[in-house]
Design a protein around this motif. Structure first.
Motif, PDB file in Angstrom:
ATOM      1  N   MET A  15      21.372  46.809  27.327  1.00 47.08           N
ATOM      2  CA  MET A  15      22.345  45.924  27.931  1.00 47.08           C
ATOM      3  C   MET A  15      22.156  45.902  29.444  1.00 47.08           C
ATOM      4  N   SER A  16      22.279  44.729  30.048  1.00 48.39           N
ATOM      5  CA  SER A  16      22.130  44.630  31.500  1.00 48.39           C
ATOM      6  C   SER A  16      23.391  45.132  32.198  1.00 48.39           C
ATOM      7  N   ASN A  17      23.284  45.379  33.483  1.00 44.44           N
ATOM      8  CA  ASN A  17      24.437  45.843  34.264  1.00 44.44           C
ATOM      9  C   ASN A  17      25.591  44.856  34.212  1.00 44.44           C
ATOM     10  N   VAL A  18      25.297  43.572  34.269  1.00 47.58           N
ATOM     11  CA  VAL A  18      26.338  42.543  34.250  1.00 47.58           C
ATOM     12  C   VAL A  18      27.105  42.607  32.937  1.00 47.58           C
ATOM     13  N   ASN A  19      26.391  42.696  31.830  1.00 46.76           N
ATOM     14  CA  ASN A  19      27.054  42.777  30.524  1.00 46.76           C
ATOM     15  C   ASN A  19      27.902  44.040  30.402  1.00 46.76           C
ATOM     16  N   GLU A  20      27.410  45.152  30.934  1.00 48.80           N
ATOM     17  CA  GLU A  20      28.171  46.401  30.901  1.00 48.80           C
ATOM     18  C   GLU A  20      29.478  46.250  31.691  1.00 48.80           C
ATOM     19  N   ILE A  21      29.387  45.626  32.858  1.00 48.28           N
ATOM     20  CA  ILE A  21      30.577  45.421  33.695  1.00 48.28           C
ATOM     21  C   ILE A  21      31.577  44.529  32.978  1.00 48.28           C
ATOM     22  N   ILE A  22      31.094  43.465  32.357  1.00 49.92           N
ATOM     23  CA  ILE A  22      31.978  42.543  31.627  1.00 49.92           C
ATOM     24  C   ILE A  22      32.694  43.285  30.503  1.00 49.92           C
ATOM     25  N   GLU A  23      31.970  44.107  29.764  1.00 48.66           N
ATOM     26  CA  GLU A  23      32.581  44.859  28.671  1.00 48.66           C
ATOM     27  C   GLU A  23      33.655  45.825  29.203  1.00 48.66           C
ATOM     28  N   LYS A  24      33.394  46.459  30.334  1.00 51.49           N
ATOM     29  CA  LYS A  24      34.382  47.366  30.922  1.00 51.49           C
ATOM     30  C   LYS A  24      35.600  46.589  31.421  1.00 51.49           C
ATOM     31  N   LEU A  25      35.364  45.389  31.980  1.00 48.05           N
ATOM     32  CA  LEU A  25      36.479  44.561  32.471  1.00 48.05           C
ATOM     33  C   LEU A  25      37.413  44.154  31.335  1.00 48.05           C
ATOM     34  N   LYS A  26      36.854  43.940  30.163  1.00 48.67           N
ATOM     35  CA  LYS A  26      37.661  43.538  29.010  1.00 48.67           C
ATOM     36  C   LYS A  26      38.657  44.617  28.599  1.00 48.67           C
ATOM     37  N   THR A  27      38.379  45.857  28.959  1.00 49.20           N
ATOM     38  CA  THR A  27      39.254  46.955  28.555  1.00 49.20           C
ATOM     39  C   THR A  27      40.347  47.263  29.578  1.00 49.20           C
ATOM     40  N   LEU A  28      40.315  46.613  30.730  1.00 55.69           N
ATOM     41  CA  LEU A  28      41.300  46.896  31.776  1.00 55.69           C
ATOM     42  C   LEU A  28      42.682  46.375  31.416  1.00 55.69           C
ATOM     43  N   THR A  29      43.686  47.110  31.843  1.00 59.19           N
ATOM     44  CA  THR A  29      45.058  46.617  31.708  1.00 59.19           C
ATOM     45  C   THR A  29      45.305  45.599  32.815  1.00 59.19           C
ATOM     46  N   LEU A  30      46.405  44.893  32.723  1.00 60.11           N
ATOM     47  CA  LEU A  30      46.742  43.897  33.736  1.00 60.11           C
ATOM     48  C   LEU A  30      46.910  44.554  35.100  1.00 60.11           C
ATOM     49  N   LEU A  31      47.540  45.698  35.154  1.00 65.18           N
ATOM     50  CA  LEU A  31      47.739  46.423  36.405  1.00 65.18           C
ATOM     51  C   LEU A  31      46.398  46.852  36.999  1.00 65.18           C
ATOM     52  N   GLU A  32      45.511  47.366  36.154  1.00 65.38           N
ATOM     53  CA  GLU A  32      44.189  47.779  36.630  1.00 65.38           C
ATOM     54  C   GLU A  32      43.383  46.588  37.137  1.00 65.38           C
ATOM     55  N   ALA A  33      43.494  45.454  36.452  1.00 63.41           N
ATOM     56  CA  ALA A  33      42.787  44.249  36.877  1.00 63.41           C
ATOM     57  C   ALA A  33      43.301  43.773  38.240  1.00 63.41           C
ATOM     58  N   SER A  34      44.600  43.861  38.428  1.00 65.86           N
ATOM     59  CA  SER A  34      45.195  43.477  39.710  1.00 65.86           C
ATOM     60  C   SER A  34      44.701  44.393  40.829  1.00 65.86           C
ATOM     61  N   GLU A  35      44.643  45.688  40.570  1.00 70.62           N
ATOM     62  CA  GLU A  35      44.137  46.641  41.555  1.00 70.62           C
ATOM     63  C   GLU A  35      42.665  46.372  41.862  1.00 70.62           C
ATOM     64  N   LEU A  36      41.906  46.013  40.841  1.00 70.18           N
ATOM     65  CA  LEU A  36      40.492  45.702  41.026  1.00 70.18           C
ATOM     66  C   LEU A  36      40.321  44.491  41.944  1.00 70.18           C
ATOM     67  N   VAL A  37      41.112  43.457  41.703  1.00 72.55           N
ATOM     68  CA  VAL A  37      41.042  42.242  42.535  1.00 72.55           C
ATOM     69  C   VAL A  37      41.363  42.598  43.992  1.00 72.55           C
ATOM     70  N   SER A  38      42.417  43.377  44.197  1.00 72.69           N
ATOM     71  CA  SER A  38      42.802  43.785  45.557  1.00 72.69           C
ATOM     72  C   SER A  38      41.673  44.556  46.231  1.00 72.69           C
ATOM     73  N   LYS A  39      41.062  45.455  45.507  1.00 69.77           N
ATOM     74  CA  LYS A  39      39.977  46.268  46.063  1.00 69.77           C
ATOM     75  C   LYS A  39      38.756  45.403  46.388  1.00 69.77           C
ATOM     76  N   ILE A  40      38.431  44.420  45.540  1.00 65.45           N
ATOM     77  CA  ILE A  40      37.307  43.516  45.796  1.00 65.45           C
ATOM     78  C   ILE A  40      37.595  42.677  47.038  1.00 65.45           C
ATOM     79  N   GLU A  41      38.824  42.171  47.154  1.00 65.30           N
ATOM     80  CA  GLU A  41      39.205  41.375  48.340  1.00 65.30           C
ATOM     81  C   GLU A  41      39.044  42.200  49.609  1.00 65.30           C
ATOM     82  N   GLU A  42      39.531  43.442  49.553  1.00 67.14           N
ATOM     83  CA  GLU A  42      39.476  44.332  50.717  1.00 67.14           C
ATOM     84  C   GLU A  42      38.028  44.681  51.073  1.00 67.14           C
ATOM     85  N   THR A  43      37.236  45.023  50.082  1.00 60.01           N
ATOM     86  CA  THR A  43      35.860  45.464  50.308  1.00 60.01           C
ATOM     87  C   THR A  43      34.959  44.351  50.824  1.00 60.01           C
TER      88      THR A  43
END
Length: 131
Positions: free
Chosen positions: A1-29
């Motif tokens: 599996m490629s890195n992109v596919n691995e990331i997508i699979e991990k993203l599918k398992t995130l809760t809504l709160l975790e996804a929101s934190e991820l978005v905030s961290k990406i915006e900041e970074t």
């Protein structure tokens, strides 16, 4: 599996709160705003990646120009009187001064002064804009 596919699979398992934190961290970074359209985010990403700083915010304009655009033939005398007082020119200079329009009457003035001049000219019948 490629890195992109691995990331997508991990993203599918995130809760809504975790996804929101991820978005905030990406915006900041990366200095991007997730609320902007995809096209704008893609355009911002290379600049943010290079310098690591967000684009500077546009400063609010503090000085304005009063531009006389048009003088109706039937309102010339009234407009000439106002132009004379605003531009601080002699009576015999007003006609030459307004011979070619648009013409800037005031440059680099405050918003209040520009709006006052605009209102006086419009009341006399002229077409004016503040830029």
């Amino acid at each position: 599996m490629s890195n992109v596919n691995e990331i997508i699979e991990k993203l599918k398992t995130l809760t809504l709160l975790e996804a929101s934190e991820l978005v905030s961290k990406i915006e900041e970074t990366f200095g991007v705003d997730a609320s902007v359209s995809a096209g704008a985010a893609v355009m911002m990403a290379p600049a943010a990646a290079g310098g690591g700083e967000a684009a500077p915010k546009q400063e609010e304009k503090t000085t304005f120009d009063v531009i006389l655009e048009e003088i109706p033939a039937d309102k010339k005398v009234a407009v000439y009187k106002v132009v004379r007082s605003i531009a601080n020119i002699a009576v015999n200079q007003v006609k030459d001064f307004t011979a070619t329009l648009p013409k800037t009457l005031k440059e680099g003035v405050s918003k209040e002064e520009a709006e006052t001049a605009k209102q006086q000219l419009q009341e006399a019948g002229a077409k004016v804009k503040v830029a």
